[in-house]
Write a protein that holds these residues in place. Sequence first.
Motif, PDB file in Angstrom:
ATOM      1  N   GLY A 235     -24.787 -15.145 -62.608  1.00  0.00           N
ATOM      2  CA  GLY A 235     -23.668 -14.978 -63.414  1.00  0.00           C
ATOM      3  C   GLY A 235     -23.819 -13.558 -64.171  1.00  0.00           C
ATOM      4  N   PHE A 236     -24.361 -12.611 -63.659  1.00  0.00           N
ATOM      5  CA  PHE A 236     -24.471 -11.210 -64.256  1.00  0.00           C
ATOM      6  C   PHE A 236     -23.942 -10.305 -63.239  1.00  0.00           C
ATOM      7  N   ARG A 237     -23.158  -9.218 -64.055  1.00  0.00           N
ATOM      8  CA  ARG A 237     -22.405  -8.066 -63.805  1.00  0.00           C
ATOM      9  C   ARG A 237     -23.038  -6.957 -63.673  1.00  0.00           C
ATOM     10  N   LEU A 238     -23.068  -6.305 -62.511  1.00  0.00           N
ATOM     11  CA  LEU A 238     -23.797  -4.896 -62.419  1.00  0.00           C
ATOM     12  C   LEU A 238     -23.053  -3.820 -63.182  1.00  0.00           C
ATOM     13  N   LEU A 239     -23.360  -3.146 -64.149  1.00  0.00           N
ATOM     14  CA  LEU A 239     -22.807  -1.925 -64.990  1.00  0.00           C
ATOM     15  C   LEU A 239     -23.177  -0.781 -63.942  1.00  0.00           C
ATOM     16  N   GLN A 240     -24.661  -0.660 -63.879  1.00  0.00           N
ATOM     17  CA  GLN A 240     -25.050   0.738 -63.189  1.00  0.00           C
ATOM     18  C   GLN A 240     -26.329   0.405 -62.726  1.00  0.00           C
ATOM     19  N   GLY A 241     -26.825   0.819 -61.509  1.00  0.00           N
ATOM     20  CA  GLY A 241     -28.157   0.777 -61.139  1.00  0.00           C
ATOM     21  C   GLY A 241     -28.378   1.985 -60.143  1.00  0.00           C
ATOM     22  N   ASP A 242     -29.622   2.126 -59.584  1.00  0.00           N
ATOM     23  CA  ASP A 242     -30.242   3.001 -58.808  1.00  0.00           C
ATOM     24  C   ASP A 242     -31.513   2.473 -57.937  1.00  0.00           C
ATOM     25  N   ARG A 243     -31.684   2.836 -56.823  1.00  0.00           N
ATOM     26  CA  ARG A 243     -32.797   2.564 -55.881  1.00  0.00           C
ATOM     27  C   ARG A 243     -33.965   3.651 -56.618  1.00  0.00           C
ATOM     28  N   THR A 244     -35.057   3.059 -56.473  1.00  0.00           N
ATOM     29  CA  THR A 244     -36.112   3.852 -57.081  1.00  0.00           C
ATOM     30  C   THR A 244     -37.663   3.528 -56.599  1.00  0.00           C
ATOM     31  N   THR A 245     -38.638   4.040 -57.016  1.00  0.00           N
ATOM     32  CA  THR A 245     -39.950   3.267 -56.900  1.00  0.00           C
ATOM     33  C   THR A 245     -40.721   3.128 -58.098  1.00  0.00           C
ATOM     34  N   ILE A 246     -41.494   2.169 -58.142  1.00  0.00           N
ATOM     35  CA  ILE A 246     -42.397   1.902 -59.390  1.00  0.00           C
ATOM     36  C   ILE A 246     -43.848   1.801 -58.856  1.00  0.00           C
ATOM     37  N   GLY A 264     -26.269 -16.137 -76.025  1.00  0.00           N
ATOM     38  CA  GLY A 264     -24.934 -15.673 -75.889  1.00  0.00           C
ATOM     39  C   GLY A 264     -24.570 -14.591 -74.917  1.00  0.00           C
ATOM     40  N   SER A 265     -23.855 -13.475 -75.204  1.00  0.00           N
ATOM     41  CA  SER A 265     -23.609 -12.333 -74.316  1.00  0.00           C
ATOM     42  C   SER A 265     -24.963 -11.679 -74.466  1.00  0.00           C
ATOM     43  N   VAL A 266     -25.244 -11.149 -73.434  1.00  0.00           N
ATOM     44  CA  VAL A 266     -26.372 -10.074 -73.292  1.00  0.00           C
ATOM     45  C   VAL A 266     -26.366  -8.828 -72.546  1.00  0.00           C
ATOM     46  N   THR A 267     -27.108  -7.831 -72.612  1.00  0.00           N
ATOM     47  CA  THR A 267     -27.123  -6.928 -71.721  1.00  0.00           C
ATOM     48  C   THR A 267     -28.532  -6.750 -71.272  1.00  0.00           C
ATOM     49  N   MET A 268     -28.738  -6.626 -70.137  1.00  0.00           N
ATOM     50  CA  MET A 268     -30.169  -6.617 -69.567  1.00  0.00           C
ATOM     51  C   MET A 268     -30.593  -5.460 -68.410  1.00  0.00           C
ATOM     52  N   ARG A 269     -31.578  -5.146 -68.545  1.00  0.00           N
ATOM     53  CA  ARG A 269     -32.044  -4.082 -67.506  1.00  0.00           C
ATOM     54  C   ARG A 269     -33.125  -4.724 -66.728  1.00  0.00           C
ATOM     55  N   ALA A 270     -32.795  -4.827 -65.345  1.00  0.00           N
ATOM     56  CA  ALA A 270     -33.586  -5.625 -64.656  1.00  0.00           C
ATOM     57  C   ALA A 270     -34.191  -4.640 -63.356  1.00  0.00           C
ATOM     58  N   ALA A 271     -35.559  -4.621 -63.024  1.00  0.00           N
ATOM     59  CA  ALA A 271     -36.066  -4.231 -61.857  1.00  0.00           C
ATOM     60  C   ALA A 271     -36.602  -5.452 -60.657  1.00  0.00           C
ATOM     61  N   HIS A 272     -35.959  -5.087 -59.653  1.00  0.00           N
ATOM     62  CA  HIS A 272     -36.419  -6.008 -58.391  1.00  0.00           C
ATOM     63  C   HIS A 272     -37.555  -5.030 -57.716  1.00  0.00           C
ATOM     64  N   ILE A 302     -40.773  -2.067 -68.131  1.00  0.00           N
ATOM     65  CA  ILE A 302     -40.532  -2.365 -66.593  1.00  0.00           C
ATOM     66  C   ILE A 302     -41.277  -1.313 -65.710  1.00  0.00           C
ATOM     67  N   ARG A 303     -41.250  -0.053 -66.261  1.00  0.00           N
ATOM     68  CA  ARG A 303     -41.984   0.851 -65.392  1.00  0.00           C
ATOM     69  C   ARG A 303     -43.527   0.551 -65.436  1.00  0.00           C
ATOM     70  N   SER A 304     -43.899  -0.012 -66.320  1.00  0.00           N
ATOM     71  CA  SER A 304     -45.427  -0.398 -66.392  1.00  0.00           C
ATOM     72  C   SER A 304     -45.919  -1.413 -65.484  1.00  0.00           C
ATOM     73  N   PHE A 305     -45.142  -1.773 -64.478  1.00  0.00           N
ATOM     74  CA  PHE A 305     -45.747  -2.533 -63.226  1.00  0.00           C
ATOM     75  C   PHE A 305     -46.609  -1.709 -62.726  1.00  0.00           C
ATOM     76  N   LYS A 306     -47.889  -2.175 -62.401  1.00  0.00           N
ATOM     77  CA  LYS A 306     -48.539  -1.479 -61.561  1.00  0.00           C
ATOM     78  C   LYS A 306     -49.494  -2.484 -60.825  1.00  0.00           C
ATOM     79  N   ARG A 307     -50.135  -2.067 -59.561  1.00  0.00           N
ATOM     80  CA  ARG A 307     -50.829  -2.651 -58.733  1.00  0.00           C
ATOM     81  C   ARG A 307     -52.413  -3.074 -59.259  1.00  0.00           C
ATOM     82  N   LEU A 308     -53.112  -3.799 -58.775  1.00  0.00           N
ATOM     83  CA  LEU A 308     -54.524  -3.964 -59.270  1.00  0.00           C
ATOM     84  C   LEU A 308     -55.182  -3.812 -57.993  1.00  0.00           C
ATOM     85  N   THR A 309     -56.643  -3.271 -58.206  1.00  0.00           N
ATOM     86  CA  THR A 309     -57.392  -3.201 -57.000  1.00  0.00           C
ATOM     87  C   THR A 309     -58.199  -4.478 -56.848  1.00  0.00           C
ATOM     88  N   PRO A 310     -58.678  -4.901 -55.685  1.00  0.00           N
ATOM     89  CA  PRO A 310     -59.402  -6.315 -55.424  1.00  0.00           C
ATOM     90  C   PRO A 310     -60.621  -6.186 -56.651  1.00  0.00           C
TER      91      PRO A 310
END
Length: 372
Positions: A235-246, A264-272, A302-310
Amino acid sequence: FLDNEAELAGVLGHEIGHVTARHAAQQYTRSVGGTIGLAALSIFVPAARPLGDLASTGLGVLFLKYGRGDELQADGLGAKYESAGGWDPEGVPEMLSTLGRLDEAAGEKKGVPNWLSTHPDPLSRVKQIQPQVQQIKAAAPGAEYKRDRDQLLERVDGLVYGDSPEQGIARGSTFFHPPLKFRVDFPMNWEIQNSPSEVVAKAPNAEIYMLLELVEQPRGRTMQDVAANQMRMAGFRLLQGDRTTIDGLEAFVGVYQGQIQGLGSVTMRAAHIAYERNVFMLAGFAAPNVFQRADGALATGIRSFKRLTPAEAENIRPNRIDRYVVRGGDTWQSIADRSGGVVKPATLAVMNHAEPNSQPQPGARIKIVVGG
């Protein structure tokens, strides 16, 4: 956080009381046919679920909150059941007092929205259950009830405290998930609540949140398609968005408008974010009039998502409970510091059936938490 086996029996009796009184079934029945409230929580369940039909599935029960009458009835049944098994019925009000002290130790109510609370107002229920406890004891004069504190201390020694590595571990403001090999750095001093289906973080004294979840069976050829499908169903409506890398991973970051129950009403920044064979959604949200000033911290998180080494994943260990004998001059602060500062001094006090502003007694055998 329980101090003896009578309190443990009280917890088990309370939950059995909910079952025998069919509280969940009654709540579930009342929810069917009125899916609006639960549908607003759709974003907090895996995308593979039929989001609009959440209330018509068994998962809906997970989001139901027992009413005050149900809780009081379960308290009474819990005291009755545990006394029938030979345990002290005082275990019920004692464990309710502990729940209340946890809120006091936190300095505020739990740092999550009301819809994540399942056992409200524990302190207000302590006085209400006491007459039933006294009636139970009066009906069996001379009965010798078990409490067994020493046995409980022995059994909990070495148990994992808090999150298990298999479901991710919070360390300060950072969340690590060793099996999935990633980490997220939430803003400093935010409270993190981890569950098997999602991680929710909340800003101190503000209705600003971040959410992390694994998207199951993502639908779409690109991350933009996956994001569009999940957010539209929620039920969320896109206001703006871009393809990127994280962290070098394919991602789509969008800003959305929608509704969340309790906020109630919220504004959300979401990364997939696509990582190995999984897709993760990492989002931050707040009311529209608050979002603008919060967006900088949310974007950084959101930009802090990082991979871990084994090797990094392998070195992450859980916190564990240990036993300790209080020495002269010890304070809750000094004990917490000496055990690695894993828990706050006030929380350590509550773990040992003490008031948050009290001090430990020399010679007392207590539970502490040792960092992994």
